[in-house]
Write a protein that holds these residues in place. Sequence first.
Motif, PDB file in Angstrom:
ATOM      1  N   LEU A  42      18.567  28.116  23.804  1.00 30.61           N
ATOM      2  CA  LEU A  42      17.280  27.490  23.500  1.00 30.61           C
ATOM      3  C   LEU A  42      17.494  26.137  22.829  1.00 30.61           C
ATOM      4  CD1 LEU A  42      14.962  30.380  22.295  1.00 30.61           C
ATOM      5  CD2 LEU A  42      15.394  29.483  24.582  1.00 30.61           C
ATOM      6  N   GLY A  43      18.576  26.042  22.040  1.00 25.69           N
ATOM      7  CA  GLY A  43      18.906  24.753  21.446  1.00 25.69           C
ATOM      8  C   GLY A  43      19.134  23.704  22.526  1.00 25.69           C
ATOM      9  N   GLY A  44      19.841  24.103  23.592  1.00 26.08           N
ATOM     10  CA  GLY A  44      20.059  23.186  24.704  1.00 26.08           C
ATOM     11  C   GLY A  44      18.748  22.868  25.403  1.00 26.08           C
ATOM     12  N   ALA A  45      17.942  23.905  25.616  1.00 24.08           N
ATOM     13  CA  ALA A  45      16.679  23.721  26.330  1.00 24.08           C
ATOM     14  C   ALA A  45      15.782  22.740  25.591  1.00 24.08           C
ATOM     15  CB  ALA A  45      15.981  25.070  26.496  1.00 24.08           C
ATOM     16  N   PHE A  46      15.828  22.774  24.262  1.00 21.95           N
ATOM     17  CA  PHE A  46      15.010  21.846  23.477  1.00 21.95           C
ATOM     18  C   PHE A  46      15.317  20.399  23.869  1.00 21.95           C
ATOM     19  CE2 PHE A  46      14.712  18.929  19.895  1.00 21.95           C
ATOM     20  CZ  PHE A  46      13.381  19.070  19.528  1.00 21.95           C
ATOM     21  N   LEU A  47      16.608  20.137  24.121  1.00 20.31           N
ATOM     22  CA  LEU A  47      16.997  18.755  24.430  1.00 20.31           C
ATOM     23  C   LEU A  47      16.373  18.264  25.731  1.00 20.31           C
ATOM     24  CD1 LEU A  47      20.750  18.829  23.375  1.00 20.31           C
ATOM     25  CD2 LEU A  47      18.833  17.766  22.184  1.00 20.31           C
ATOM     26  N   THR A  48      16.404  19.103  26.768  1.00 20.25           N
ATOM     27  CA  THR A  48      15.891  18.649  28.063  1.00 20.25           C
ATOM     28  C   THR A  48      14.388  18.859  28.205  1.00 20.25           C
ATOM     29  OG1 THR A  48      16.567  20.789  28.921  1.00 20.25           O
ATOM     30  CG2 THR A  48      17.976  18.911  29.445  1.00 20.25           C
ATOM     31  N   MET A  49      13.802  19.693  27.371  1.00 23.96           N
ATOM     32  CA  MET A  49      12.399  20.032  27.571  1.00 23.96           C
ATOM     33  C   MET A  49      11.496  19.545  26.454  1.00 23.96           C
ATOM     34  SD  MET A  49      13.140  23.854  28.896  1.00 23.96           S
ATOM     35  CE  MET A  49      11.427  24.294  28.849  1.00 23.96           C
ATOM     36  N   GLY A  79      10.690  28.002  31.823  1.00 28.85           N
ATOM     37  CA  GLY A  79      11.960  27.312  31.608  1.00 28.85           C
ATOM     38  C   GLY A  79      12.675  27.833  30.374  1.00 28.85           C
ATOM     39  N   VAL A  80      11.917  28.041  29.322  1.00 28.29           N
ATOM     40  CA  VAL A  80      12.505  28.577  28.085  1.00 28.29           C
ATOM     41  C   VAL A  80      13.137  29.943  28.352  1.00 28.29           C
ATOM     42  CG1 VAL A  80      11.966  29.458  25.781  1.00 28.29           C
ATOM     43  CG2 VAL A  80      10.963  27.306  26.555  1.00 28.29           C
ATOM     44  N   LEU A  81      12.391  30.771  29.063  1.00 29.98           N
ATOM     45  CA  LEU A  81      12.886  32.104  29.391  1.00 29.98           C
ATOM     46  C   LEU A  81      14.167  32.002  30.219  1.00 29.98           C
ATOM     47  CD1 LEU A  81      12.138  35.146  29.239  1.00 29.98           C
ATOM     48  CD2 LEU A  81      11.239  34.883  31.559  1.00 29.98           C
ATOM     49  N   PHE A  82      14.133  31.089  31.180  1.00 29.45           N
ATOM     50  CA  PHE A  82      15.274  30.929  32.064  1.00 29.45           C
ATOM     51  C   PHE A  82      16.512  30.464  31.280  1.00 29.45           C
ATOM     52  CE2 PHE A  82      17.316  29.782  36.055  1.00 29.45           C
ATOM     53  CZ  PHE A  82      16.874  30.840  36.825  1.00 29.45           C
ATOM     54  N   ALA A  83      16.298  29.538  30.354  1.00 32.34           N
ATOM     55  CA  ALA A  83      17.404  29.055  29.518  1.00 32.34           C
ATOM     56  C   ALA A  83      17.996  30.211  28.725  1.00 32.34           C
ATOM     57  CB  ALA A  83      16.908  27.969  28.569  1.00 32.34           C
ATOM     58  N   ALA A  84      17.116  31.029  28.139  1.00 33.13           N
ATOM     59  CA  ALA A  84      17.596  32.163  27.346  1.00 33.13           C
ATOM     60  C   ALA A  84      18.415  33.107  28.213  1.00 33.13           C
ATOM     61  CB  ALA A  84      16.417  32.900  26.712  1.00 33.13           C
TER      62      ALA A  84
END
Lengths: 530, 313
Positions: free
Chosen positions: B210-217, B67-72
Amino acid sequence: MSSAANPSLKTSRQLLLQLAAITKKFGPLIANDAIDLDLHKGEIVALLGENGAGKTTLMNILFGHYVADAGTVMVAGADGILAPLEPGAPQAALDAGIGMVHQHFALAENLSGLDNIVLGTEPIFRLRRDRTKARTKLAKLMAGSGLNVDLNQPVHKLTVGEKQRIEILKALYRDARLLVLDEPTAVLTPQEADSLFATLRQLAATGLSVIIIAHKLAEVLAVSHRIAVLRGGKKVGEMATDQADRRSIAELMVGRDVPVSRRSERAPGKPVIALRDVTIDRGDARRSLHGVNLMAREGEILGIAGVSGNGQAALAQLIAGLDRPDIGSVEIFGEKVTKFDAHQFAQNGIARIPEDRHHDGMVGSMTVAENIAIEDVRSRDYQKFGFLDFEAIRKRAEHAIVDYDVRCPGPDAPARLLSGGNIQKLILARVLEKSPKLILANQPSRGLDVGAQSEVHRRLLEAREGGAAVILISEDLDELLTLSDQIAVIHAGHVSAAIAAHDIDRSELGLMMAGQKKTDENTPRSGDPA
Amino acid sequence: MEIIDILLTANFWAAALRIATPLIFGVLGALICERAGVLNLGIEGIFTAGAMAGWMAVWLGAGLWGGVLFAALAGSFFGLIHAILTVPLGLSQHVSGIGVTLLATSLSYFTYRTALPDVSSPPRIIPFQPLDIPILSDLPFIGPALLSQTALTMLALVMVFVTGWVLYRTPLGLAIRAVGDNPSSVEAQGLSVYALRIGAVVAGSSLMALGGAFLTMSAFDAFFFGMINGRGWVCIALTVFASWRPGKALLGALLFGAFDAFQVRLQTEVGAFLPSQVFLMMPYLLSIAALIIVARKADYPKALLVPWFKGQR
Ligand SMILES: Nc1ncnc2c1ncn2[C@@H]1O[C@H](COP(=O)(O)OP(=O)(O)O)[C@@H](O)[C@H]1O
Ligand SMILES: [Mg+2]
């Protein structure tokens, strides 16, 4: 090494560079028209020409900033065999041993000198930078060439002279075989220029080839082996330096006799502007004036001599209505000014040719036509039903372009594309067409070539003839002595009494400018109405 | 409870760091772009895209790091759009940035709605769990504050160091700082202005995501509409506050996080007298005040916002 003697050329006549039939167009403008140029190992070639002749363009093509429309650039490899250089690729030029010192330095001001030099020389994806090798190599280069500079300082802290040394070191660090210098002396003091020439001769003696662009003849005669002259994008002449004489080169550059301006005898009229005991204290000496008395009269050119940074800026601001005196008063046509407002001053017929023409004289992103109208957008002539009348503005600009010989692609071209001389002509057109009562000309010909300079002089004299008062702020003694009726000297914010130009002793003037002689001694102003 | 007591609890600082994490990613991303001379107002949308893409990848079974990779990747995609519009094409960076924000936000919402047409409560994933790092968590005060953090917060802290290292210790960083000050200096040394700027914007944008991903993950476990809630814009302001330096970026983000954590705690203390909106406003007001103090002296990258074209002057 005497600066007057021509360096003798003892090269193997090994061809290093060959430019063949280089042509470059910018829209309808032909900036380079089938130019050929050869360069040998260890040779210094001076590329001469007026502003806008196409010198920078030619060098930008050589270095890969621009791509030529036609023609080839051939550079000799290590084996001495000529091979074509990939167009439009500075990396290819660098690899071929070409280094360039740009007219406007290509330095990142936030980085240190060392970082600027090393930039691009190491593989970009590396986890670390190793500076020890670079430092050793540069220390050796600096010792060998005399180009000393503190490499650890961020570039914005360096003087122009030092920045230029960084630029040269950039090229030498990459083991350049050919060094291009675009107007290197324009920003240097005479002493710095001399030391640069000494360095160049020394480098050429070790086999470096140099192309130096200049428009001051004397310098070029001292340093080069060969001279090539460009005019209007064409190469109009080429000769060995020892067979060249100044007058013929000047004519080649300009394409006609350079007229020598002469001042006619003329009795001055009423005072236009008078400063009475004006003091402006802004803390730093460059922006302060102390008890200044000054008067400019109709049909008279008042020269203000002085080394720049002695209060000229404050004086110019005051006369343009951009600043007000702390103490003392200003009179325009005998009336005391109460409101210091640039627009008001302009309405009173005060026009200015600003010192920094690129920065204060025009808006680069606006067109030539808009720049000509910019100070008068409130005038009825440029309006129709309260909107700007672009047709009128364009017409006005077309006239100005012809009358003042402004070389540009047309009235709709952005003004930033113009060379310095042409920008100045554009400003002259804007200023003089309004038949001003007072012209404040601040360093009007600094950095201009012979042709443009003589044009500026002619126009100022013409305005004087027409009854305008001119205040000419300049550092150039020759200019001041040919143009001025009266000369006053400014030093550290003090302005001397004005002296009639024909009574003036050149060396005395020099001493006053240097602050060796007191500037506020009350020499009676000759011709002053009692 | 006294105000000082609030500030001294490890719990408070743990919350501050948690709130700061997305901002750290965002400010680092923004400062990389701006160091190269490109303002990236696409940040708010890129946050949304990162939040959505990361969460959705995990929901579809890609695993948390997948997921992190995908967000990036989603971030770099929108960064690339912004870079192409503003670097070789030289369009207005403001207009393009706002455009990218609108595009990325709507596309994220659209994808979410298309994938989940008729769910009322958003599906949950199992987010990153708090880490127990052997030595660190034994430290006094810092230990407990770090103890409740997830791997993404650690990654943010590591990225502060990495960004600083790249910018100040590597040839690449040198070139990025140069191109943001004077593109001609880079071109004259044989490097490509376009490549550097596009690369910086793409890399910076993937960090933002990644900042956004932190919120959902990590902070939450699902994707909601409007969840970014101006965090991207805060990062743009914090970049100026940080004077484009990674270390100060961390400081700025923590400061904002602390303000925010503080207002939440203050609300429970004195919430009876004042409407809660006043407290919500506090971190923003304080960051504006901080900005006013710092930004007046701000030393902007000189070529920021200025397009550069090869073969023109
Ligand atoms: N990038 C450009 N776009 C349009 N016109 C240009 C450009 N570069 C130079 N010119 C024009 O080409 C002519 C030659 O300019 P330049 O080579 O800078 O002259 P010099 O260096 O001899 O003063 C000038 O008229 C200038 O306005
Ligand atoms: Mg030039």
